[in-house]
Design a protein around this motif. Structure first.
Motif, PDB file in Angstrom:
ATOM      1  N   MET A 145      -7.390 -20.060   7.482  1.00 49.36           N
ATOM      2  CA  MET A 145      -6.459 -19.623   6.490  1.00 49.36           C
ATOM      3  C   MET A 145      -7.084 -18.305   5.549  1.00 49.36           C
ATOM      4  O   MET A 145      -7.050 -17.898   4.494  1.00 49.36           O
ATOM      5  CB  MET A 145      -6.956 -20.872   5.037  1.00 49.36           C
ATOM      6  N   MET A 146      -7.895 -18.010   6.913  1.00 47.80           N
ATOM      7  CA  MET A 146      -8.988 -16.791   6.348  1.00 47.80           C
ATOM      8  C   MET A 146      -7.393 -15.460   6.511  1.00 47.80           C
ATOM      9  O   MET A 146      -7.330 -15.312   7.220  1.00 47.80           O
ATOM     10  CB  MET A 146      -9.845 -16.219   7.526  1.00 47.80           C
ATOM     11  N   VAL A 147      -7.668 -14.651   5.391  1.00 42.98           N
ATOM     12  CA  VAL A 147      -7.148 -13.665   5.459  1.00 42.98           C
ATOM     13  C   VAL A 147      -7.720 -12.593   6.119  1.00 42.98           C
ATOM     14  O   VAL A 147      -9.356 -12.185   6.100  1.00 42.98           O
ATOM     15  CB  VAL A 147      -7.159 -12.994   3.352  1.00 42.98           C
ATOM     16  N   SER A 148      -6.817 -11.243   6.988  1.00 39.23           N
ATOM     17  CA  SER A 148      -7.236 -10.614   7.992  1.00 39.23           C
ATOM     18  C   SER A 148      -7.645  -9.145   7.312  1.00 39.23           C
ATOM     19  O   SER A 148      -7.334  -9.246   6.330  1.00 39.23           O
ATOM     20  CB  SER A 148      -6.878 -10.339   9.070  1.00 39.23           C
ATOM     21  N   GLY A 149      -8.145  -8.683   8.478  1.00 38.41           N
ATOM     22  CA  GLY A 149      -9.031  -7.373   7.401  1.00 38.41           C
ATOM     23  C   GLY A 149      -7.824  -6.442   6.792  1.00 38.41           C
ATOM     24  O   GLY A 149      -7.854  -5.128   6.723  1.00 38.41           O
ATOM     25  N   ARG A 150      -6.405  -6.242   7.818  1.00 37.10           N
ATOM     26  CA  ARG A 150      -5.173  -5.634   7.406  1.00 37.10           C
ATOM     27  C   ARG A 150      -4.350  -6.150   6.555  1.00 37.10           C
ATOM     28  O   ARG A 150      -4.147  -6.899   7.102  1.00 37.10           O
ATOM     29  CB  ARG A 150      -4.581  -5.288   8.913  1.00 37.10           C
ATOM     30  N   TYR A 151      -4.628  -5.509   5.554  1.00 39.19           N
ATOM     31  CA  TYR A 151      -3.380  -5.932   4.109  1.00 39.19           C
ATOM     32  C   TYR A 151      -3.186  -4.361   3.314  1.00 39.19           C
ATOM     33  O   TYR A 151      -4.027  -3.520   3.627  1.00 39.19           O
ATOM     34  CB  TYR A 151      -4.633  -6.710   3.433  1.00 39.19           C
ATOM     35  N   SER A 152      -2.076  -4.524   3.026  1.00 39.79           N
ATOM     36  CA  SER A 152      -2.216  -3.320   1.527  1.00 39.79           C
ATOM     37  C   SER A 152      -2.696  -2.865   0.556  1.00 39.79           C
ATOM     38  O   SER A 152      -3.584  -3.879   0.678  1.00 39.79           O
ATOM     39  CB  SER A 152      -0.820  -3.323   1.374  1.00 39.79           C
ATOM     40  N   ARG A 153      -3.178  -1.656   0.329  1.00 40.51           N
ATOM     41  CA  ARG A 153      -3.886  -1.539  -1.295  1.00 40.51           C
ATOM     42  C   ARG A 153      -3.578  -1.866  -2.135  1.00 40.51           C
ATOM     43  O   ARG A 153      -3.939  -2.303  -2.560  1.00 40.51           O
ATOM     44  CB  ARG A 153      -3.681   0.014  -1.825  1.00 40.51           C
ATOM     45  N   ALA A 154      -2.244  -2.673  -2.048  1.00 40.27           N
ATOM     46  CA  ALA A 154      -1.895  -3.461  -3.323  1.00 40.27           C
ATOM     47  C   ALA A 154      -1.977  -4.795  -3.549  1.00 40.27           C
ATOM     48  O   ALA A 154      -2.722  -4.964  -4.570  1.00 40.27           O
ATOM     49  CB  ALA A 154      -0.476  -3.346  -3.560  1.00 40.27           C
ATOM     50  N   CYS A 155      -2.715  -5.024  -2.297  1.00 38.75           N
ATOM     51  CA  CYS A 155      -2.941  -6.417  -2.940  1.00 38.75           C
ATOM     52  C   CYS A 155      -4.317  -6.722  -3.248  1.00 38.75           C
ATOM     53  O   CYS A 155      -4.847  -7.206  -4.389  1.00 38.75           O
ATOM     54  CB  CYS A 155      -4.082  -6.993  -1.448  1.00 38.75           C
ATOM     55  N   VAL A 156      -4.775  -6.158  -3.592  1.00 39.22           N
ATOM     56  CA  VAL A 156      -6.542  -5.878  -4.192  1.00 39.22           C
ATOM     57  C   VAL A 156      -6.166  -5.862  -5.558  1.00 39.22           C
ATOM     58  O   VAL A 156      -6.967  -6.194  -6.278  1.00 39.22           O
ATOM     59  CB  VAL A 156      -7.159  -4.069  -3.859  1.00 39.22           C
ATOM     60  N   SER A 157      -5.180  -5.101  -6.431  1.00 40.47           N
ATOM     61  CA  SER A 157      -4.389  -5.038  -7.999  1.00 40.47           C
ATOM     62  C   SER A 157      -4.115  -5.895  -7.827  1.00 40.47           C
ATOM     63  O   SER A 157      -4.548  -6.499  -9.217  1.00 40.47           O
ATOM     64  CB  SER A 157      -3.616  -3.370  -7.686  1.00 40.47           C
ATOM     65  N   ILE A 158      -3.001  -6.541  -7.506  1.00 38.51           N
ATOM     66  CA  ILE A 158      -2.468  -7.831  -7.845  1.00 38.51           C
ATOM     67  C   ILE A 158      -3.263  -8.686  -7.468  1.00 38.51           C
ATOM     68  O   ILE A 158      -3.249  -9.862  -8.342  1.00 38.51           O
ATOM     69  CB  ILE A 158      -1.108  -7.737  -6.881  1.00 38.51           C
ATOM     70  N   LEU A 159      -4.351  -9.069  -6.774  1.00 38.77           N
ATOM     71  CA  LEU A 159      -5.065 -10.019  -6.790  1.00 38.77           C
ATOM     72  C   LEU A 159      -6.284 -10.077  -7.307  1.00 38.77           C
ATOM     73  O   LEU A 159      -7.182 -10.954  -7.317  1.00 38.77           O
ATOM     74  CB  LEU A 159      -5.699 -10.752  -5.024  1.00 38.77           C
ATOM     75  N   GLY A 160      -6.599  -8.424  -7.602  1.00 39.69           N
ATOM     76  CA  GLY A 160      -7.891  -8.620  -8.364  1.00 39.69           C
ATOM     77  C   GLY A 160      -8.835  -9.002  -8.134  1.00 39.69           C
ATOM     78  O   GLY A 160     -10.504  -8.327  -8.440  1.00 39.69           O
ATOM     79  N   ARG A 161      -9.371  -8.560  -6.452  1.00 40.40           N
ATOM     80  CA  ARG A 161     -10.301  -8.616  -5.272  1.00 40.40           C
ATOM     81  C   ARG A 161      -9.987  -8.505  -4.357  1.00 40.40           C
ATOM     82  O   ARG A 161      -8.723  -8.105  -3.845  1.00 40.40           O
ATOM     83  CB  ARG A 161     -10.742  -9.521  -5.594  1.00 40.40           C
ATOM     84  N   GLU A 162     -11.090  -7.832  -3.389  1.00 41.33           N
ATOM     85  CA  GLU A 162     -10.700  -7.185  -1.856  1.00 41.33           C
ATOM     86  C   GLU A 162     -10.693  -8.546  -1.294  1.00 41.33           C
ATOM     87  O   GLU A 162     -11.499  -9.655  -0.805  1.00 41.33           O
ATOM     88  CB  GLU A 162     -12.058  -7.083  -1.148  1.00 41.33           C
ATOM     89  N   PRO A 163      -9.398  -8.739  -0.662  1.00 41.87           N
ATOM     90  CA  PRO A 163      -8.934 -10.372   0.161  1.00 41.87           C
ATOM     91  C   PRO A 163      -9.359 -10.370   1.755  1.00 41.87           C
ATOM     92  O   PRO A 163      -9.769 -11.485   1.989  1.00 41.87           O
ATOM     93  CB  PRO A 163      -7.603 -10.413   0.296  1.00 41.87           C
ATOM     94  N   ALA A 164      -9.629  -9.478   2.588  1.00 39.31           N
ATOM     95  CA  ALA A 164      -9.956  -9.819   3.646  1.00 39.31           C
ATOM     96  C   ALA A 164     -11.530 -10.799   3.315  1.00 39.31           C
ATOM     97  O   ALA A 164     -12.616 -10.868   2.874  1.00 39.31           O
ATOM     98  CB  ALA A 164     -10.781  -8.571   3.901  1.00 39.31           C
ATOM     99  N   GLY A 165     -11.016 -11.699   4.213  1.00 38.92           N
ATOM    100  CA  GLY A 165     -11.965 -12.940   4.582  1.00 38.92           C
ATOM    101  C   GLY A 165     -12.293 -13.979   3.854  1.00 38.92           C
ATOM    102  O   GLY A 165     -12.980 -14.814   4.120  1.00 38.92           O
ATOM    103  N   ARG A 166     -11.112 -13.883   3.074  1.00 36.93           N
ATOM    104  CA  ARG A 166     -11.451 -14.695   1.800  1.00 36.93           C
ATOM    105  C   ARG A 166      -9.975 -15.936   2.468  1.00 36.93           C
ATOM    106  O   ARG A 166      -9.355 -15.803   3.077  1.00 36.93           O
ATOM    107  CB  ARG A 166     -11.112 -14.064   0.781  1.00 36.93           C
ATOM    108  N   ASN A 167     -10.791 -17.332   1.817  1.00 34.23           N
ATOM    109  CA  ASN A 167     -10.023 -18.383   1.590  1.00 34.23           C
ATOM    110  C   ASN A 167      -8.443 -18.314   0.937  1.00 34.23           C
ATOM    111  O   ASN A 167      -7.854 -18.426  -0.237  1.00 34.23           O
ATOM    112  CB  ASN A 167     -10.578 -19.577   1.400  1.00 34.23           C
ATOM    113  N   VAL A 168      -7.080 -17.728   1.805  1.00 30.87           N
ATOM    114  CA  VAL A 168      -6.214 -17.421   1.316  1.00 30.87           C
ATOM    115  C   VAL A 168      -5.800 -18.752  -0.094  1.00 30.87           C
ATOM    116  O   VAL A 168      -5.333 -17.927  -0.968  1.00 30.87           O
ATOM    117  CB  VAL A 168      -4.898 -16.846   2.345  1.00 30.87           C
ATOM    118  N   ALA A 169      -5.297 -19.191   0.024  1.00 38.86           N
ATOM    119  CA  ALA A 169      -5.153 -20.971  -0.987  1.00 38.86           C
ATOM    120  C   ALA A 169      -6.357 -20.590  -2.140  1.00 38.86           C
ATOM    121  O   ALA A 169      -6.126 -20.302  -3.829  1.00 38.86           O
ATOM    122  CB  ALA A 169      -5.803 -21.897  -0.361  1.00 38.86           C
ATOM    123  N   GLU A 170      -7.240 -20.258  -1.720  1.00 41.91           N
ATOM    124  CA  GLU A 170      -8.543 -19.848  -2.799  1.00 41.91           C
ATOM    125  C   GLU A 170      -7.929 -18.210  -3.837  1.00 41.91           C
ATOM    126  O   GLU A 170      -8.335 -18.967  -4.731  1.00 41.91           O
ATOM    127  CB  GLU A 170     -10.312 -19.980  -1.854  1.00 41.91           C
TER     128      GLU A 170
END
Lengths: 547, 129
Positions: free
Chosen positions: A92-117
């Protein structure tokens, strides 16, 4: 070029193994000459080895640059698509590669975080469901079973609210994990919500006009409930106050109030928690909990919708040039007393009879008013219900006395549409009309008033209800309860989850309580596939037949 | 592509739902070989009929659809079981999938949804084996 030479040599060799005919030898010699000529020609063009290598290197460099550019372009496309793309594995850990919009959509850097969280913060149940889905999908994908992976992933919710935004999610099984594609659909959602709220506003205004009496008596009743406050509940039980809240919720939902039903729903949910928690809290604490909400302010807020549309005095005048209720009661008493006197003219008698029931309202009208409720619910559930049929005697009842009972009947009609009437296709399959039918019969005789409400739906599965009752109320002998005991048992619903339209199994108990308050009783009968019938009986003197 | 006609066991405690699903399967060219109205009956009929496919309701009196799925898959790991579930039963669907069900369709069951799910299961587990 080299390939051509090799072909020549092979051909030559082929000929060489043949017996040495003159022709063959000539052919070989000619071939050798061809090869020599070829090499001579190549060197004549002065193509140096070093140069060839440099050309190749340049080409490789260009290809690499092209690949890097292509990758950058893909990244740019992903970054500018407005959608969030990210990967996570079975952990469930988000990998280091993600598109930029993830940060604005989720409101935080997703890398290394639990995706369910990230998607369902604080919701452990949903987190558990999601990680089971992902585990199942990854295991299936590892065995090359893409379909199974897809099935598992389809169990994760696709409509998600995160950080105040409405997101649409897509989950795709990829090598060793899952790709998540996120789109922010808040704008579309808020537009839809605005349309829905406008519809509700119009419905509420319409109700206030067309259903004036019930509309205002419900408001009066709720204002009394608020004014009396917690003190009025000292002698009562938690289920009593729960029922009251539940009935108000249904009533104001029926009148399309904007905020009040949702606020009552929240309170009801909290009361449910208290009741499920084992009843350790005192009624005083629970009543305080209920009245901690500023009900008066919420009600006034909702009513401002009506007064803005229809003028401020619509509310204060209650829609009509009305007779003071106390005065009306005095008129009635006056009329009743004078009717006892013998020497009355025909006309005097007629006026006094009218006057003695000045506040009495036709039961038929009150029943017909449930048309809107059944229509609303059937529309939202994609069902079809024919207009209510009200047949029988033209009976009038005292709205003050019958008001609470009539409003409680909302539960009966709501359940008939929600649980009783089947979907049109199912009805057709069962050989019924696509639209369900609900019939009300009113009869009045010396025995009293009888009201029968029946539907032609699927009926009540008494056995299922009994099993549920036995589970929910162990040791209370639910196995031997009859249908009426089961249907009217407090806290027993035939559904697992309370929907906005069907209740939590308290509504029916409220109906029986309201019926009993009038000295009446109720019976229920059902037949699988044929429908359900409720029979309410009230003693004489509780109503009168129109003259 | 010619659809593979399957023999199907339909499990649901509602007679109307049994009828409805059977009619849809019939329209899709499959043959309903048996009906069961609870989990225990489903297990018995599965062993008896050995159908190609099972549609399994989740909430049923007595043995529910999850337990029935578990029992069938324990004995016959290649059993093709599609769960029939309602909204809000995601947890139960998950348990059924973990128990070995191959897919699920949501109520009310519509022809296209059922067709898609059956097709997926057939493509994956019938044609390739």
């Amino acid at each position: 070029m080299t390939a051509v030479s090799i072909v020549f040599i092979v051909m030559g060799n082929g000929y060489l193994v043949q017996p040495y005919s003159a022709n063959a030898i000539i052919t070989v010699v000619v071939n050798i000459m061809y090869i020599s000529a070829f090499f001579w020609a190549s060197s004549a063009k002065s193509v140096s080895f070093h140069h060839t290598m440099r050309e190749a290197q340049k080409k490789a460099e260009a290809a690499r640059e092209e690949a890097v550019l292509a990758l950058r372009q893909v990244a740019m496309l992903l970054d500018n698509s407005g959608q969030g793309f990210l990967f996570f594995g079975p952990d469930m850990m988000v990998s280091g590669r993600y598109s930029r919009a993830c940060v604005s959509i989720l409101g935080r850097e997703p890398a290394g975080r639990n995706v369910a969280e990230l998607l369902f913060p604080g919701n452990d149940d949903m987190g558990g469901l999601m990680s089971r889905s992902v585990a199942g999908a990854c295991a299936a994908a590892a065995q090359g079973d893409v379909i199974r992976a897809e099935v598992f992933l389809s169990l994760i919710p696709k409509d998600i609210d995160v950080d105040g935004k409405s997101l649409e999610a897509q989950y795709i099984a990829v090598d060793g994990g899952v790709m998540l594609v996120l789109s922010d659909v808040s704008d579309r959602k808020s537009l839809n919500a605005a349309i829905a709220s406008e519809q509700r506003r119009m419905e509420m205004i319409l109700t206030a006009v067309t259903d004036r009496d019930d509309f205002f008596s419900a408001i009066d009743e709720f204002r009394a409930f608020v004014a009396e406050g917690a003190a009025a509940w000292r002698e009562k039980t938690v289920p009593d106050i729960y029922r009251a809240v539940h009935t108000f919720k249904g009533t104001f939902n029926q009148f399309s109030f904007k905020t009040l039903p949702a606020a009552l729903h929240d309170t009801e949910a909290r009361l449910r928690e208290v009741m499920d928690g084992g009843g350790g809290q005192s009624i005083a604490d629970v009543a305080d909990l209920v009245f901690a909400t500023e009900w008066g302010a919420i009600l006034d807020d909702d009513l401002s919708i009506v007064s803005e549309a229809l003028g401020a005095d619509f509310i204060t005048r209650k829609g009509v040039v009305s007779l003071d209720p106390e005065l009306a009661v005095r008129f009635e008493r006056f009329a009743a007393n004078h009717l006892q006197a013998g020497d009355l003219s025909q006309e005097e008698r007629g006026v006094l009879v009218e006057l003695s029931s000045i506040r009495m309202a036709p039961l038929r009208h009150a029943l017909m008013d449930f048309n809107r409720l059944t229509r609303q619910i059937s529309q939202r559930l994609d069902k079809e219900v024919a207009p209510l049929q009200v047949i029988g005697d033209d009976v009038r009842v005292d709205p003050d006395r019958f008001g609470p009972f009539m409003r409680s009947l909302g539960h009966i009609f709501r359940n008939a549409v929600d649980h009783g009437i089947e979907h049109p296709d199912d009805r057709e399959d069962a050989g019924k009309s696509r639209a369900g039918n609900i019939v009300c019969k009113v009869a009045y005789d010396s025995q009293g008033l009888t009201l029968v409400i029946s539907d032609d739906g699927r009926g009540i599965d008494a056995e299922a209800l009994r099993q549920r009752a036995a589970l929910r109320f162990p040791g209370e002998g639910a196995e031997t309860w009859d249908l009426a005991d089961l249907v009217f048992k407090d806290g027993l619903s035939s559904r697992d989850e309370a929907s906005a339209w069907s209740g939590r199994g308290v509504g029916m108990a409220a109906v029986r309580a309201a019926c009993a308050a009038l000295g009446g009783d109720v019976d229920v009968s059902t037949e699988a596939g044929q429908g359900t019938t409720f029979v309410f009986r009230f003693p004489a003197m509780s109503a009168r037949v129109a003259a | 592509m010619i659809p593979t006609p399957l023999s199907v066991l339909v499990v649901d405690d509602s007679i109307i739902a049994q009828k409805k699903i059977s009619a849809l399967l019939d329209e899709l060219g499959h043959t309903v070989v048996g009906l069961a109205s609870n989990g225990a009956e489903a297990v018995t009929k599965y062993i008896h009929l050995m159908p190609d496919l099972v549609t399994m309701d989740i909430t049923m009196p007595g043995t529910d659809g999850i337990v029935a799925t578990q029992r069938i898959v324990e004995k016959y790991p290649s059993a093709l079981i599609i769960m029939v579930s309602s909204h809000g039963q995601e947890g139960m669907v998950m348990a059924a999938l973990e128990a070995g069900a191959k897919g699920y369709v949501l109520k009310p069951v519509e022809k296209d949804k059922l067709k898609d799910m059956v097709q997926k299961v057939v493509d994956r587990y019938v044609l390739r084996s």
